[in-house]
Structure formats: structure tokens, C-alpha cells
Design an enzyme around this catalytic site. Structure first.
Site, mmCIF file in Angstrom:
data_model
loop_
_atom_site.group_PDB
_atom_site.id
_atom_site.type_symbol
_atom_site.label_atom_id
_atom_site.label_comp_id
_atom_site.label_asym_id
_atom_site.label_seq_id
_atom_site.Cartn_x
_atom_site.Cartn_y
_atom_site.Cartn_z
ATOM 1 N N GLY A 132 13.168 -0.787 17.083
ATOM 2 C CA GLY A 132 12.813 0.085 15.965
ATOM 3 C C GLY A 132 13.505 1.437 15.991
ATOM 4 N N GLU A 133 14.087 1.811 17.123
ATOM 5 C CA GLU A 133 14.827 3.079 17.145
ATOM 6 C C GLU A 133 16.070 2.947 16.271
ATOM 7 O OE1 GLU A 133 15.747 4.392 21.086
ATOM 8 O OE2 GLU A 133 13.650 4.711 21.617
ATOM 9 N N GLN A 160 -0.937 16.704 1.260
ATOM 10 C CA GLN A 160 -1.926 17.038 2.303
ATOM 11 C C GLN A 160 -1.860 18.536 2.558
ATOM 12 O OE1 GLN A 160 -1.633 14.349 5.676
ATOM 13 N NE2 GLN A 160 -0.976 12.696 4.323
ATOM 14 N N LYS A 209 -10.547 14.249 -11.976
ATOM 15 C CA LYS A 209 -10.465 13.115 -11.038
ATOM 16 C C LYS A 209 -11.307 13.382 -9.794
ATOM 17 C CE LYS A 209 -6.671 12.209 -8.417
ATOM 18 N NZ LYS A 209 -5.276 11.806 -8.210
ATOM 19 N N ARG A 263 -11.547 11.659 -6.030
ATOM 20 C CA ARG A 263 -10.976 10.632 -5.142
ATOM 21 C C ARG A 263 -12.010 10.200 -4.119
ATOM 22 N NH1 ARG A 263 -6.515 8.130 -4.111
ATOM 23 N NH2 ARG A 263 -5.135 9.319 -5.478
HETATM 24 C C1 R5P Z 1 -2.306 13.767 -6.508
HETATM 25 O O1 R5P Z 1 -3.061 14.545 -7.049
HETATM 26 C C2 R5P Z 1 -1.082 13.275 -7.197
HETATM 27 O O2 R5P Z 1 -0.716 14.139 -8.226
HETATM 28 C C3 R5P Z 1 -1.251 11.869 -7.759
HETATM 29 O O3 R5P Z 1 -2.201 11.894 -8.803
HETATM 30 C C4 R5P Z 1 -1.694 10.899 -6.704
HETATM 31 O O4 R5P Z 1 -0.947 11.038 -5.542
HETATM 32 C C5 R5P Z 1 -1.574 9.483 -7.214
HETATM 33 O O5 R5P Z 1 -1.954 8.600 -6.213
HETATM 34 P P1 R5P Z 1 -2.290 7.112 -6.541
HETATM 35 O O6 R5P Z 1 -1.186 6.564 -7.394
HETATM 36 O O7 R5P Z 1 -2.357 6.439 -5.196
HETATM 37 O O8 R5P Z 1 -3.609 7.101 -7.243
#
Ligand code: R5P
Length: 293
Positions: A38-39, A95, A192, A194
Site C-alpha cells: 500500500g505504500e 470538520q 438541516k 444531521r
Molecule cells: C455540509 O454542510 C456540506 O455543505 C454538504 O451539505 C454535505 O457535506 C453533504 O453531505 P452528504 O451528501 O453526505 O449528505
């Protein structure tokens, strides 16, 4: 900056050729060999110019980051004194805080790692949400964040006149606003929540969608679940059509199939990430940024 060479990797040959041609630069590729364990072994041109432009997008981030962290010091050892990295997709930018105690803020650490190796970085729609600019996480390195949103907006305005640009979450406001204002399209964002890698909840804005042509716009689509939820909600609210336009088409696993199953009509992306959905080229945007560097 007037670089002497554009260095790239063979899986991005098409993008590299386009950028080299726009800048009138010679181009060379890094030869890669993968060992059984893998290197990797990388081979660069044995003599490099003082000013080097390196193209490397960081989709499939971990493998490419390792290659980059070997390529950059190797390039200096071979003669490069000033290195500007063009990374159309800059990974790890989402992140950007510790969401749980002890969690590494990868955005800061990856950006600092690159900042220690390059003199400048040009990227497109990095996920800058909790920080205003790349400079905050790239000490001693000039960071340029371009946006493909106005170009995506132009494409959408041409394909779907009168479309409503809908961001699937609040973080997308910067992109739908830029695209909408540049091309006279109305824009709004959803809310949204998550719950996991592939589990999100999306609430529509308080706006009549019945009969509207909706185009969902975001910086990056990974599993596609964010867009799937937003599309499902928009169609349930009576939207006539739902299309998708994103800067970075990661679309991992079954993302595209899920979008189709949810009723999405067209999926468009910029070519910041090489992908079958790429219809909006960003080469001229990158070339202008290099010239202005
Ligand atoms: C995060 O807020 C980004 O703007 C995208 O909405 C997010 O990364 C989308 O991720 P996924 O397609 O896995 O839902």
C-alpha cells in the site's frame, strides 16, 4: 506568479492540460507506483523550476494527502523554491469544530499541515462556515478561495430560467446567494439536522414551492443524502421539477442512484472534481487566480 511548470498527477491529466494550456505553461506528471503493502513511490521530473505550480485535488483525501506530503518536500529538494498548490477540492474543510469533546478539528490541522509546505494555495468553494477565510487556518501561506457558485448560477439560469435556487442547509446560503444575485434568480435555504453519515433531516423554508422549478445548490455532495432529503421534501411540497447543481461532485457509493430514485431530474457539477456530471468548467477561474497570485 509566473510559474515555470505545472506539475500534476495522471488521474487529473485532463484538468492539468486545460490549466497548462490556459496559462501557456509546460506540464509534467508525477509517476506513481503502488507497492503491494500500500505504500507509494513517486517520481518527479529530476530538475524543477524555481516557481512551481502543483495541481492536486483532494477527493479520496487520505491517499492523496500522503502523496502530497511526499511530493511537496521532494519538489523543493529538486529545485522548487516557491510552490503554489492548486487544489480545486480541499478536503477536511467540513470538520471545522469539535462536535464532541476530544474530537480533532481536522480543518485546522490539515490546513496547517499544507500551509507548512506551500507558499500559496488556490482552492474552490472550501467549506468555510465557522471561519471567514483560509488565512485563519493557514499561517504563513497565502490562501485564495474561489467560488464556482456564479458559474453554476449562469448554467442554471440558462437551463432553467426562473428557477428557485434552494440551498439544502443554512451553510449553503453563501453559494445560493452568490449564484442567485449574479443571475437574477430567487434563492432560499432549508434547515438541516444531521443525525449520522447517511441520515439527515431537512426542513423546507417557508415559501410556496407548488409549480416551481427548484434547483438544489450546494458546495459538496458526498453520500447525496442531504440532497435526497431536500429533493423529496421539495417534490412533496409540489415543486414541478428538482435539479441539482454542486461545485464538488464526490457522489460516493449509490448517491446518484438515490438522487434519481428521489425524483431528481438533472444533476450538474463543476469540474473541480472530475466526474461524469461535470458541465461547468472552472479552468478560466483557476488560471485567472494563478495569474493574479
Ligand atoms: C455540509 O454542510 C456540506 O455543505 C454538504 O451539505 C454535505 O457535506 C453533504 O453531505 P452528504 O451528501 O453526505 O449528505
Amino acid at each position: 506568479m509566473q510559474p515555470g511548470l505545472l506539475l500534476a498527477f495522471e488521474d487529473e491529466t485532463q484538468a492539468a492540460e486545460a490549466l497548462a494550456s490556459a496559462l501557456g505553461l509546460p506540464m509534467a506528471l508525477v509517476a506513481r507506483h503502488r507497492f503491494p503493502d500500500g505504500e507509494c513511490r513517486l517520481r518527479l521530473p529530476p530538475v524543477l523550476p524555481e516557481r512551481l505550480l502543483l495541481l492536486r485535488g483532494l477527493q479520496q483525501p487520505n491517499e492523496k494527502l500522503v502523496e502530497l506530503l511526499i511530493t511537496l518536500p521532494a519538489a523543493r529538494a529538486l529545485g522548487a523554491r516557491q510552490i503554489v498548490l492548486v487544489s480545486p477540492y480541499l478536503a477536511y474543510m467540513r470538520q471545522d469544530m469539535a462536535f464532541a469533546p476530544g474530537e480533532a478539528v481536522s480543518q485546522r490541522h490539515i490546513a496547517a499541515l499544507l500551509a507548512g509546505q506551500v507558499d500559496g494555495l488556490i482552492t474552490v468553494d472550501p467549506h468555510l462556515h465557522r471561519i471567514a477565510s483560509l488565512d485563519e487556518v493557514m499561517p504563513g501561506c497565502r490562501g485564495v478561495a474561489l467560488s464556482a457558485a456564479p458559474l453554476l448560477g449562469a448554467w442554471v439560469a440558462q437551463q432553467v430560467p426562473g428557477a428557485l435556487l434552494l440551498g439544502p442547509d443554512e451553510e449553503a446560503l453563501q453559494w445560493v446567494a452568490a449564484a442567485g444575485l449574479a443571475h437574477g434568480l430567487e434563492h432560499a435555504v432549508c434547515h438541516k439536522q444531521r443525525l449520522g453519515d447517511r441520515e439527515v433531516r431537512v426542513a423546507l423554508p417557508d415559501l410556496p414551492l407548488r409549480g416551481r422549478a427548484v434547483v438544489l445548490m450546494d458546495d459538496v455532495a458526498s453520500t447525496g443524502r442531504t440532497l435526497v432529503e431536500a429533493a423529496t421534501a421539495a417534490l412533496a411540497a409540489g415543486a414541478a421539477t428538482v435539479d441539482v447543481a454542486v461545485t464538488h461532485a464526490l457522489f460516493v457509493g449509490d448517491a446518484l442512484a438515490q438522487l434519481r430514485a428521489a425524483g431528481v431530474r438533472h444533476v450538474w457539477s463543476s469540474n473541480a472534481v472530475p466526474h461524469a456530471t461535470a458541465v461547468v468548467p472552472i479552468t478560466a477561474l483557476l488560471a485567472a487566480a494563478v495569474r493574479a497570485f
